[in-house]
Design an enzyme around this catalytic site. Structure first.
Site, PDB file in Angstrom:
ATOM      1  N   ASN A 103      30.248  39.547  24.622  1.00  0.00           N
ATOM      2  CA  ASN A 103      29.063  38.924  25.065  1.00  0.00           C
ATOM      3  C   ASN A 103      27.767  39.522  24.548  1.00  0.00           C
ATOM      4  OD1 ASN A 103      27.116  37.953  26.887  1.00  0.00           O
ATOM      5  ND2 ASN A 103      28.236  38.233  28.539  1.00  0.00           N
ATOM      6  N   LYS A 116      28.166  43.321  25.442  1.00  0.00           N
ATOM      7  CA  LYS A 116      29.183  43.699  26.355  1.00  0.00           C
ATOM      8  C   LYS A 116      30.630  43.264  25.647  1.00  0.00           C
ATOM      9  CE  LYS A 116      26.286  42.910  30.512  1.00  0.00           C
ATOM     10  NZ  LYS A 116      26.014  41.606  31.244  1.00  0.00           N
ATOM     11  N   ARG A 161      31.348  34.692  24.249  1.00  0.00           N
ATOM     12  CA  ARG A 161      30.322  33.784  25.135  1.00  0.00           C
ATOM     13  C   ARG A 161      29.267  33.359  24.186  1.00  0.00           C
ATOM     14  NH1 ARG A 161      26.162  35.697  29.190  1.00  0.00           N
ATOM     15  NH2 ARG A 161      25.782  33.570  30.424  1.00  0.00           N
ATOM     16  N   HIS A 186      26.569  29.027  33.209  1.00  0.00           N
ATOM     17  CA  HIS A 186      27.469  30.129  34.276  1.00  0.00           C
ATOM     18  C   HIS A 186      28.913  29.125  34.297  1.00  0.00           C
ATOM     19  CE1 HIS A 186      24.081  31.705  36.578  1.00  0.00           C
ATOM     20  NE2 HIS A 186      24.399  32.692  35.673  1.00  0.00           N
ATOM     21  N   LEU A 215      26.156  33.792  42.685  1.00  0.00           N
ATOM     22  CA  LEU A 215      24.725  34.217  42.750  1.00  0.00           C
ATOM     23  C   LEU A 215      24.522  35.669  42.359  1.00  0.00           C
ATOM     24  CD1 LEU A 215      24.831  33.315  46.798  1.00  0.00           C
ATOM     25  CD2 LEU A 215      24.019  31.876  44.862  1.00  0.00           C
ATOM     26  N   GLY A 216      24.250  35.664  41.306  1.00  0.00           N
ATOM     27  CA  GLY A 216      23.872  36.950  40.580  1.00  0.00           C
ATOM     28  C   GLY A 216      22.329  37.090  40.436  1.00  0.00           C
ATOM     29  N   GLY A 240      21.007  35.882  37.806  1.00  0.00           N
ATOM     30  CA  GLY A 240      20.735  34.595  37.763  1.00  0.00           C
ATOM     31  C   GLY A 240      21.678  33.773  38.712  1.00  0.00           C
ATOM     32  N   ARG A 263      13.715  34.070  38.356  1.00  0.00           N
ATOM     33  CA  ARG A 263      13.487  32.783  38.159  1.00  0.00           C
ATOM     34  C   ARG A 263      13.065  31.736  39.540  1.00  0.00           C
ATOM     35  NH1 ARG A 263      18.830  32.172  34.853  1.00  0.00           N
ATOM     36  NH2 ARG A 263      18.596  34.086  33.779  1.00  0.00           N
ATOM     37  N   ASP A 283      16.344  43.027  43.557  1.00  0.00           N
ATOM     38  CA  ASP A 283      17.678  43.304  43.887  1.00  0.00           C
ATOM     39  C   ASP A 283      17.776  43.001  45.239  1.00  0.00           C
ATOM     40  OD1 ASP A 283      20.223  44.731  44.554  1.00  0.00           O
ATOM     41  OD2 ASP A 283      19.897  46.008  42.566  1.00  0.00           O
ATOM     42  N   GLY A 328      26.674  36.898  45.561  1.00  0.00           N
ATOM     43  CA  GLY A 328      27.671  36.315  46.382  1.00  0.00           C
ATOM     44  C   GLY A 328      29.096  37.208  46.818  1.00  0.00           C
ATOM     45  N   GLU A 372      34.471  36.599  34.245  1.00  0.00           N
ATOM     46  CA  GLU A 372      34.337  35.694  33.103  1.00  0.00           C
ATOM     47  C   GLU A 372      34.944  36.039  31.762  1.00  0.00           C
ATOM     48  OE1 GLU A 372      30.004  36.125  34.425  1.00  0.00           O
ATOM     49  OE2 GLU A 372      29.616  34.154  33.539  1.00  0.00           O
TER      50      GLU A 372
HETATM   51  P1  ADP Z   1      23.951  39.148  36.184  1.00  0.00           P
HETATM   52  O1  ADP Z   1      23.385  37.822  36.555  1.00  0.00           O
HETATM   53  O2  ADP Z   1      23.108  40.102  35.459  1.00  0.00           O
HETATM   54  O3  ADP Z   1      25.444  39.184  35.579  1.00  0.00           O
HETATM   55  P2  ADP Z   1      25.540  40.102  38.535  1.00  0.00           P
HETATM   56  O4  ADP Z   1      26.254  39.112  38.932  1.00  0.00           O
HETATM   57  O5  ADP Z   1      25.873  41.394  38.184  1.00  0.00           O
HETATM   58  O6  ADP Z   1      24.084  39.554  37.777  1.00  0.00           O
HETATM   59  O7  ADP Z   1      24.275  40.337  40.115  1.00  0.00           O
HETATM   60  C1  ADP Z   1      23.452  41.225  39.977  1.00  0.00           C
HETATM   61  C2  ADP Z   1      22.880  41.315  41.308  1.00  0.00           C
HETATM   62  O8  ADP Z   1      23.620  41.348  42.601  1.00  0.00           O
HETATM   63  C3  ADP Z   1      21.835  42.439  41.663  1.00  0.00           C
HETATM   64  O9  ADP Z   1      20.454  42.178  41.053  1.00  0.00           O
HETATM   65  C4  ADP Z   1      21.784  42.591  43.123  1.00  0.00           C
HETATM   66  O10 ADP Z   1      20.774  41.835  43.501  1.00  0.00           O
HETATM   67  C5  ADP Z   1      23.212  42.078  43.441  1.00  0.00           C
HETATM   68  N1  ADP Z   1      23.979  43.095  44.244  1.00  0.00           N
HETATM   69  C6  ADP Z   1      24.680  43.880  43.648  1.00  0.00           C
HETATM   70  N2  ADP Z   1      25.655  44.462  44.368  1.00  0.00           N
HETATM   71  C7  ADP Z   1      25.038  44.233  45.647  1.00  0.00           C
HETATM   72  C8  ADP Z   1      25.367  44.611  46.864  1.00  0.00           C
HETATM   73  N3  ADP Z   1      26.120  45.723  47.274  1.00  0.00           N
HETATM   74  N4  ADP Z   1      24.575  44.272  47.895  1.00  0.00           N
HETATM   75  C9  ADP Z   1      23.550  43.013  47.743  1.00  0.00           C
HETATM   76  N5  ADP Z   1      23.309  42.697  46.490  1.00  0.00           N
HETATM   77  C10 ADP Z   1      24.137  43.048  45.381  1.00  0.00           C
END
Ligand code: ADP
Length: 411
Positions: free
Chosen positions: A12, A19, A104, A193, A222-223, A225, A254, A295, A345, A397
């Site tokens: 990736n 990665k 990817r 995604h 829900l990351g 992004g 965003r 975060d 998520g 993924e």
């Molecule tokens: P990316 O879109 O970079 O792949 P990820 O799917 O790894 O992101 O999600 C990252 C986000 O997940 C972090 O910015 C944070 O907001 C959230 N996150 C990670 N661990 C936790 C947790 N234990 N509780 C709440 N939110 C979390």
């Protein structure tokens, strides 16, 4: 490829990072379950800087995580460093056991609806899509070219983030703008995604003990992004991201959906340039723009301390999420499951609880004690009585890319 070649390297490649995961697909089942043995995983970050960092974890060898810091000039140097790490564990890229490298690729436009073995013509197409994915496709191309140079004899497979969404009906994919203008500039909703939405919707069906063809799922990825998708019988029928990953849900940095006139207003009234507006909406908006943090952990901590700005940012995030759950319930007609995935998520129980709160009339509810359980496993968090299953399904993924790659080279 020889008969014993069962390993797939997944890459990736981002603009300043790579990665990777090396998987052995011998044990992979077709069921979508977490099969496929992970042999090694890692990442190179800050490529091109003095302080590049390589973190490598040799899972197969049971070895400890190794970290090296020092300048890594470019993607070629990065991949060579990764190859050296793998070789040190007896997992070198020159191994006859390596079947293919799966990449990817973020934007496949309408051209690519399935994983594709890369040749020059395919690379040209991916290049042609750079204007609609300026941040991602160039890095993906660099990753592929570098891997090709390292193992020219090996199939390089591109797995596209957009592919899963190419099944969207035209009425969901088109914006209501002048057709000639849209077509001239390839303006339409592509969605992103997709690898995650594909994996999670299938895994959710499996969790319900059903075939993907028999279930309708709303997937909430829900990351940092974030995107939602409506999946009917295993096929995507709508998704929240559009021409670019800016549309839809409120994200870490965003804005998601806004009135497009906000952009002209910023230009005409605030005197901002297109690049400045781009940066504002992509990098300084969302949760970060609303409260100064992107975060979710930090936002929840601030809310617990009574911080009003953080609370409002959270409410805006949830309100948008709820609107998409409602919209996709209407799009699907009948929903079997809502699946939460990715960093927020999978980990943020308060987000799941708030997003589903008040949706009893839609048949959705979350059981507080099930929701509070922390686990890496796919699981249901809805009470027995709920008509719609609510699930937490960790996304994977890399495994999905490895499976698609392996299936293609063995076809
Ligand atoms: P990316 O879109 O970079 O792949 P990820 O799917 O790894 O992101 O999600 C990252 C986000 O997940 C972090 O910015 C944070 O907001 C959230 N996150 C990670 N661990 C936790 C947790 N234990 N509780 C709440 N939110 C979390």
């Amino acid at each position: 490829m020889t008969a014993t070649a069962t390993r797939v390297l997944v890459l990736n490649s981002g603009s300043s990072s790579v990665k990777y995961q090396l998987l052995d697909m011998r044990t992979a089942s077709d069921s979508g379950s977490a099969a496929g043995t992970r042999l090694a995983t890692g990442l190179v970050e800050r490529i091109g800087e003095e302080t590049s960092r390589l973190v490598h974890t040799p899972l197969a060898a049971g070895g400890a995580r190794r970290e090296t810091e020092g300048p890594i000039a470019d993607h070629e140097a990065a991949l060579k460093a990764v190859a050296a790490e793998l070789a040190a564990d007896g997992l070198g890229l020159d191994s006859p056991e390596l079947a293919a490298i799966g990449h990817r690729v973020v934007h496949g436009g309408l051209e690519f609806s399935a994983p594709t073995v890369v040749d020059e013509a395919v690379l040209k197409e991916i290049e042609r899509l750079v204007p609609v994915a300026p941040l991602h496709n160039p890095a993906n191309i660099t990753g592929i070219r570098t891997a090709q140079a390292l193992r020219p004899d090996l199939p390089q497979v591109a797995v596209f983030d957009t592919a899963f969404h190419t099944t969207m009906p035209e009425y969901a994919a088109r914006y209501a703008i002048d057709v000639a203008t849209a077509d001239a500039h390839r303006i339409r909703r592509y969605g992103f995604h997709g690898t995650s939405h594909a994996y999670v919707s299938r895994r959710t069906a499996q969790l319900l003990g059903k075939a993907p063809e028999d279930v309708n799922v709303i997937v909430l990825h829900l990351g940092n992004g974030a995107s939602a998708s409506a999946v009917r019988g295993g096929r995507c029928v709508d998704t929240s991201m559009g021409l670019t990953p800016l549309e839809g849900l409120v994200m870490g940095t965003r804005s998601g959906d806004i009135d497009p006139a906000v952009t002209f207003h910023l230009k005409r009234v605030a005197g901002m340039s297109a690049d400045e507006i781009d940066e504002l909406l992509n990098k300084k908006s969302g949760l970060l723009g609303l409260c100064g943090d992107n975060d979710m952990r930090e936002i929840r901590r601030r809310i617990d301390e009574g911080d009003q700005r953080a609370a409002l940012a959270f409410d805006i995030y949830i309100h948008r999420l709820k609107k998409y759950i409602g919209a996709y319930t209407a799009v699907l007609g009948k929903v079997d499951a809502v699946a939460f995935t990715a960093g927020v998520g999978e980990n943020a129980a308060p987000v799941r609880a708030a997003a589903v709160a008040g949706l009893e009339e839609l048949g959705m509810a979350v059981d507080a004690s099930l929701n509070a359980v922390r686990s890496d496993e796919a699981r249901l968090i809805s009470p027995e009585y709920a008509r719609v299953a609510v699930a937490v399904v960790p996304t994977d993924e890399e495994l999905e890319i490895a499976q698609q790659t392996y299936a293609l080279v063995n076809a």
